[in-house]
Design a protein around this motif. Structure first.
Motif, mmCIF file in Angstrom:
data_model
loop_
_atom_site.group_PDB
_atom_site.id
_atom_site.type_symbol
_atom_site.label_atom_id
_atom_site.label_comp_id
_atom_site.label_asym_id
_atom_site.label_seq_id
_atom_site.Cartn_x
_atom_site.Cartn_y
_atom_site.Cartn_z
ATOM 1 N N MET A 223 33.158 -13.826 24.937
ATOM 2 C CA MET A 223 31.795 -13.325 25.114
ATOM 3 C C MET A 223 31.752 -12.445 26.347
ATOM 4 O O MET A 223 32.274 -12.841 27.401
ATOM 5 N N PRO A 224 31.118 -11.268 26.262
ATOM 6 C CA PRO A 224 31.028 -10.390 27.421
ATOM 7 C C PRO A 224 30.336 -11.090 28.585
ATOM 8 O O PRO A 224 29.332 -11.775 28.412
ATOM 9 N N GLY A 225 30.919 -10.895 29.778
ATOM 10 C CA GLY A 225 30.324 -11.486 30.968
ATOM 11 C C GLY A 225 30.629 -12.949 31.158
ATOM 12 O O GLY A 225 30.113 -13.579 32.090
ATOM 13 N N ARG A 226 31.462 -13.531 30.271
ATOM 14 C CA ARG A 226 31.798 -14.950 30.359
ATOM 15 C C ARG A 226 33.303 -15.136 30.542
ATOM 16 O O ARG A 226 34.101 -14.385 29.998
ATOM 17 N N CYS A 227 33.663 -16.153 31.304
ATOM 18 C CA CYS A 227 35.062 -16.478 31.533
ATOM 19 C C CYS A 227 35.681 -17.013 30.242
ATOM 20 O O CYS A 227 35.106 -17.899 29.590
ATOM 21 N N LEU A 228 36.835 -16.501 29.880
ATOM 22 C CA LEU A 228 37.519 -16.934 28.665
ATOM 23 C C LEU A 228 37.908 -18.403 28.722
ATOM 24 O O LEU A 228 37.990 -19.078 27.698
ATOM 25 N N PHE A 229 38.134 -18.917 29.927
ATOM 26 C CA PHE A 229 38.669 -20.261 30.075
ATOM 27 C C PHE A 229 37.581 -21.335 30.176
ATOM 28 O O PHE A 229 37.706 -22.401 29.580
ATOM 29 N N LEU B 230 49.219 -17.127 24.814
ATOM 30 C CA LEU B 230 50.379 -16.440 24.264
ATOM 31 C C LEU B 230 50.603 -16.786 22.801
ATOM 32 O O LEU B 230 51.000 -15.932 22.008
ATOM 33 N N GLN B 231 50.341 -18.014 22.414
ATOM 34 C CA GLN B 231 50.475 -18.387 21.009
ATOM 35 C C GLN B 231 49.434 -17.679 20.147
ATOM 36 O O GLN B 231 49.742 -17.230 19.036
ATOM 37 N N ARG B 232 48.214 -17.564 20.652
ATOM 38 C CA ARG B 232 47.185 -16.824 19.911
ATOM 39 C C ARG B 232 47.586 -15.364 19.740
ATOM 40 O O ARG B 232 47.405 -14.760 18.677
ATOM 41 N N PHE B 233 48.148 -14.803 20.798
ATOM 42 C CA PHE B 233 48.532 -13.398 20.774
ATOM 43 C C PHE B 233 49.736 -13.168 19.868
ATOM 44 O O PHE B 233 49.723 -12.280 19.005
ATOM 45 N N LYS B 234 50.759 -13.990 20.035
ATOM 46 C CA LYS B 234 52.031 -13.757 19.348
ATOM 47 C C LYS B 234 51.971 -14.086 17.869
ATOM 48 O O LYS B 234 52.518 -13.353 17.035
ATOM 49 N N PHE B 235 51.316 -15.193 17.518
ATOM 50 C CA PHE B 235 51.359 -15.675 16.142
ATOM 51 C C PHE B 235 50.083 -15.390 15.347
ATOM 52 O O PHE B 235 50.088 -15.516 14.130
ATOM 53 N N HIS B 236 49.005 -15.029 16.052
ATOM 54 C CA HIS B 236 47.751 -14.736 15.358
ATOM 55 C C HIS B 236 47.236 -13.329 15.660
ATOM 56 O O HIS B 236 46.127 -12.981 15.245
ATOM 57 N N ALA B 237 48.040 -12.541 16.399
ATOM 58 C CA ALA B 237 47.721 -11.139 16.685
ATOM 59 C C ALA B 237 46.324 -10.976 17.263
ATOM 60 O O ALA B 237 45.601 -10.046 16.896
ATOM 61 N N SER B 238 45.931 -11.847 18.176
ATOM 62 C CA SER B 238 44.601 -11.777 18.779
ATOM 63 C C SER B 238 44.548 -10.667 19.824
ATOM 64 O O SER B 238 45.191 -10.775 20.879
ATOM 65 N N ARG C 263 42.064 -9.944 21.733
ATOM 66 C CA ARG C 263 41.397 -10.489 22.904
ATOM 67 C C ARG C 263 42.398 -11.203 23.811
ATOM 68 O O ARG C 263 42.441 -10.977 25.021
ATOM 69 N N ALA C 264 43.236 -12.051 23.217
ATOM 70 C CA ALA C 264 44.261 -12.741 24.001
ATOM 71 C C ALA C 264 45.238 -11.738 24.610
ATOM 72 O O ALA C 264 45.631 -11.867 25.771
ATOM 73 N N GLY C 265 45.624 -10.728 23.841
ATOM 74 C CA GLY C 265 46.534 -9.716 24.355
ATOM 75 C C GLY C 265 45.969 -8.956 25.533
ATOM 76 O O GLY C 265 46.668 -8.694 26.514
ATOM 77 N N ALA C 266 44.694 -8.595 25.459
ATOM 78 C CA ALA C 266 44.062 -7.862 26.550
ATOM 79 C C ALA C 266 44.016 -8.700 27.832
ATOM 80 O O ALA C 266 44.242 -8.194 28.935
ATOM 81 N N VAL C 267 43.722 -10.000 27.677
ATOM 82 C CA VAL C 267 43.686 -10.882 28.848
ATOM 83 C C VAL C 267 45.078 -11.036 29.440
ATOM 84 O O VAL C 267 45.269 -10.963 30.659
ATOM 85 N N LEU C 268 46.085 -11.220 28.598
ATOM 86 C CA LEU C 268 47.454 -11.372 29.081
ATOM 87 C C LEU C 268 47.932 -10.106 29.789
ATOM 88 O O LEU C 268 48.622 -10.180 30.814
#
Length: 222
Positions: free
Chosen positions: A1-7, A76-84, A86-91
């Protein structure tokens, strides 16, 4: 969500995808061997580890932002195996925070660890290439390609020696390369994959090679 911490979903600052408390609490890889990036005890800060003294890798130094633990492993699992994306941008943003340029000259080229075409077709996503394209654009570093000739078996469960043997001759790079290059992977375990690619880069003319990764897996045994 914009303006919210992912964690924690709290309010983030400056349009970043994290709050300051969660950023500070991430498993940063600050006490690591400067040669291979393996996490080390606090009193060993800046010292080359015993394995690198005995068997130096083909790259000269490593920059790894985080340890492969907790929230970082999940991302990393979300990014690598689910092509996210959002996760990639954060990483990618965390990689830039944790791997600020060292003193000295910047690399003249960036190469991602390539997937074999068969593996890339199966997965439908090349996470290393995704990261490298965006990092190269943001850092104004030319992006070059390496070729992977063998679809090597999984490295999981293999020790350092067997990983090196598994990857012998797996990569080639069309040269000549500039003197200073950086190699990028998403996760670094023993460093065998980056070592094999670094050897190919040496053969293509590279003289100073850095290994970059988002996260490093702490080793339980040598």
């Amino acid at each position: 969500m914009p303006g919210r911490c992912l964690f924690c979903l709290g309010v983030s600052q400056d349009s970043r995808p994290w709050c300051e408390a969660c950023l500070a609490a991430l498993p940063w890889n600050r006490t690591a061997c400067p040669r291979c990036g393996e996490p080390q005890p606090g009193q060993a800060v800046g010292r080359v580890c015993g394995h690198c003294l005995r068997h130096p890798p083909a790259f000269d130094r490593t920059r790894v932002a985080l340890r492969y633990e907790d929230e970082v492993a999940i991302l990393l699992q979300r990014f690598k195996f689910h092509a996210s994306p959002r996760a990639g941008a954060v990483l990618l943003a965390l990689l830039e925070v944790g791997c600020r340029p060292m003193s000295g000259q910047a690399p003249q080229a960036l190469l991602a660890v390539p997937l074999h075409p068969h593996r890339a077709h199966q997965r439908g996503f090349d996470q290393g290439r995704w990261l490298a394209e965006r990092l190269a654009a943001r850092q104004a570093i030319p992006l070059l390609r390496a070729q992977r000739h063998r679809d090597t078996p999984s490295q999981r469960g293999l020790d350092r020696r067997r990983r090196r043997g598994n990857l012998r001759g797996a990569f080639s790079v069309t040269g000549p390369l500039p003197a200073r290059v950086a190699l990028l992977d998403d996760v670094m375990t023993t460093g065998a994959t980056l070592d094999a690619l670094a050897r190919a880069c040496r053969r293509a003319g590279a003289e100073q090679i850095e290994a970059w990764a988002v996260a490093r897996t702490p080793l339980e045994s040598p």
